[in-house]
Write an enzyme that holds these catalytic residues in place. Sequence first.
Site, mmCIF file in Angstrom:
data_model
loop_
_atom_site.group_PDB
_atom_site.id
_atom_site.type_symbol
_atom_site.label_atom_id
_atom_site.label_comp_id
_atom_site.label_asym_id
_atom_site.label_seq_id
_atom_site.Cartn_x
_atom_site.Cartn_y
_atom_site.Cartn_z
ATOM 1 N N ASP A 121 0.836 -1.210 0.000
ATOM 2 C CA ASP A 121 0.000 0.000 0.000
ATOM 3 C C ASP A 121 0.869 1.258 0.000
ATOM 4 O O ASP A 121 1.965 1.269 0.557
ATOM 5 C CB ASP A 121 -0.905 -0.016 1.243
ATOM 6 C CG ASP A 121 -2.064 0.954 1.109
ATOM 7 O OD1 ASP A 121 -2.298 1.478 -0.008
ATOM 8 O OD2 ASP A 121 -2.725 1.212 2.125
ATOM 9 N N ASN A 156 -10.797 -3.566 -6.010
ATOM 10 C CA ASN A 156 -10.102 -2.496 -6.753
ATOM 11 C C ASN A 156 -10.812 -2.097 -8.050
ATOM 12 O O ASN A 156 -10.491 -1.064 -8.650
ATOM 13 C CB ASN A 156 -8.642 -2.886 -7.045
ATOM 14 C CG ASN A 156 -7.727 -2.759 -5.834
ATOM 15 O OD1 ASN A 156 -6.695 -3.428 -5.752
ATOM 16 N ND2 ASN A 156 -8.084 -1.902 -4.871
HETATM 17 C C1 FPP Z 1 -2.110 0.198 -3.172
HETATM 18 O O1 FPP Z 1 -1.629 1.520 -3.201
HETATM 19 C C2 FPP Z 1 -1.582 -0.503 -4.305
HETATM 20 C C3 FPP Z 1 -2.327 -1.111 -5.246
HETATM 21 C C4 FPP Z 1 -3.798 -1.156 -5.241
HETATM 22 C C5 FPP Z 1 -1.692 -1.768 -6.367
HETATM 23 C C6 FPP Z 1 -0.446 -2.480 -6.010
HETATM 24 C C7 FPP Z 1 0.173 -2.871 -7.260
HETATM 25 C C8 FPP Z 1 1.468 -2.823 -7.521
HETATM 26 C C9 FPP Z 1 2.549 -2.490 -6.580
HETATM 27 C C10 FPP Z 1 1.878 -3.209 -8.845
HETATM 28 C C11 FPP Z 1 1.995 -4.699 -8.881
HETATM 29 C C12 FPP Z 1 1.945 -5.121 -10.242
HETATM 30 C C13 FPP Z 1 2.259 -6.337 -10.642
HETATM 31 C C14 FPP Z 1 2.490 -6.569 -12.054
HETATM 32 C C15 FPP Z 1 2.423 -7.476 -9.753
HETATM 33 P P1 FPP Z 1 -2.703 2.694 -3.309
HETATM 34 O O2 FPP Z 1 -2.945 2.969 -4.741
HETATM 35 O O3 FPP Z 1 -3.931 2.324 -2.549
HETATM 36 O O4 FPP Z 1 -1.909 3.856 -2.633
HETATM 37 P P2 FPP Z 1 -2.503 4.981 -1.685
HETATM 38 O O5 FPP Z 1 -3.078 4.279 -0.478
HETATM 39 O O6 FPP Z 1 -1.316 5.804 -1.344
HETATM 40 O O7 FPP Z 1 -3.520 5.719 -2.490
#
Ligand code: FPP
Length: 255
Positions: A37, A85
């Site tokens: 996250d 998501n």
């Molecule tokens: C949460 O951060 C992250 C995600 C929903 C996506 C995680 C995905 C990756 C790290 C890429 C992985 C890809 C592959 C190909 C395995 P957020 O967007 O909720 O961040 P925030 O809480 O700061 O808004």
Amino acid sequence: MAVVEPSAAARGSSPRTQAAADGEGTAVPRHVAVVMDGNGRWARKRMMPRFFGHKAGVDTLVRTVDTFAARGVEYLTVFAFSSENWKRPSEEVSGLMSLVLVAVAKYLSKLAGDGVRIRIIGDRSQVSDKLRRAWEDAESRTAHNTRITLSVAFNYGGRWDVVQACRQALAQRLAPEQLDEAWLGRHMALAFAPDPDLFIRTGGEMRISNFLLWQAAYAELFFTDCLWPDFGAAEIDAALATYARRDRRFGAIKP
Ligand code: FPP
């Protein structure tokens, strides 16, 4: 630390066994689960779009797999896209889908060469044929690897996992007395792996967010404010050191 894990003694000379043999406070988790996250906030701090954070998150994931493997962790399971998501803006959802294709093209050869076995868990029925083929390619090209298993949870939810296992029981017309925890465990998405020992969430939130609800029943929880793209060897070592100090009892009491 007390680790109630019968298979641990018979693991040969891996770094993990060496660490466990070193005594109190050095046991290494066999299986680590991570909620990655903080990508969006990491990007915002740099005045960049959220996608920039997800892209950096992929690079972090590739580095992280190597560090965990070097510490003797055998299974790493990461939450890349949850069943929930889909509620994000459509451009972010499609960005994440195309990021997977880019990531596979960019990193599959490296991961395969580094001894990483890739597995995908989650509901594949809702993703595009192109994405499904990319997953299949990643799984088949790394199927012989044994250094570490990286399971990517994509379109995955802990509740979905329980329901899909129950549906298998119904489809097989299992009698109620035949359905037990062992049966369900064998039909869940991570049936090939031991339960996670350590559950890490980056980004400062302290929730499980529907990740591995069944399998993480006795996992040790570790939360850090570090945003996922900044997660590196120092944070991994801090999490492993915290884990090593925990007293795992699995519902029993100390003798
Ligand atoms: C949460 O951060 C992250 C995600 C929903 C996506 C995680 C995905 C990756 C790290 C890429 C992985 C890809 C592959 C190909 C395995 P957020 O967007 O909720 O961040 P925030 O809480 O700061 O808004």
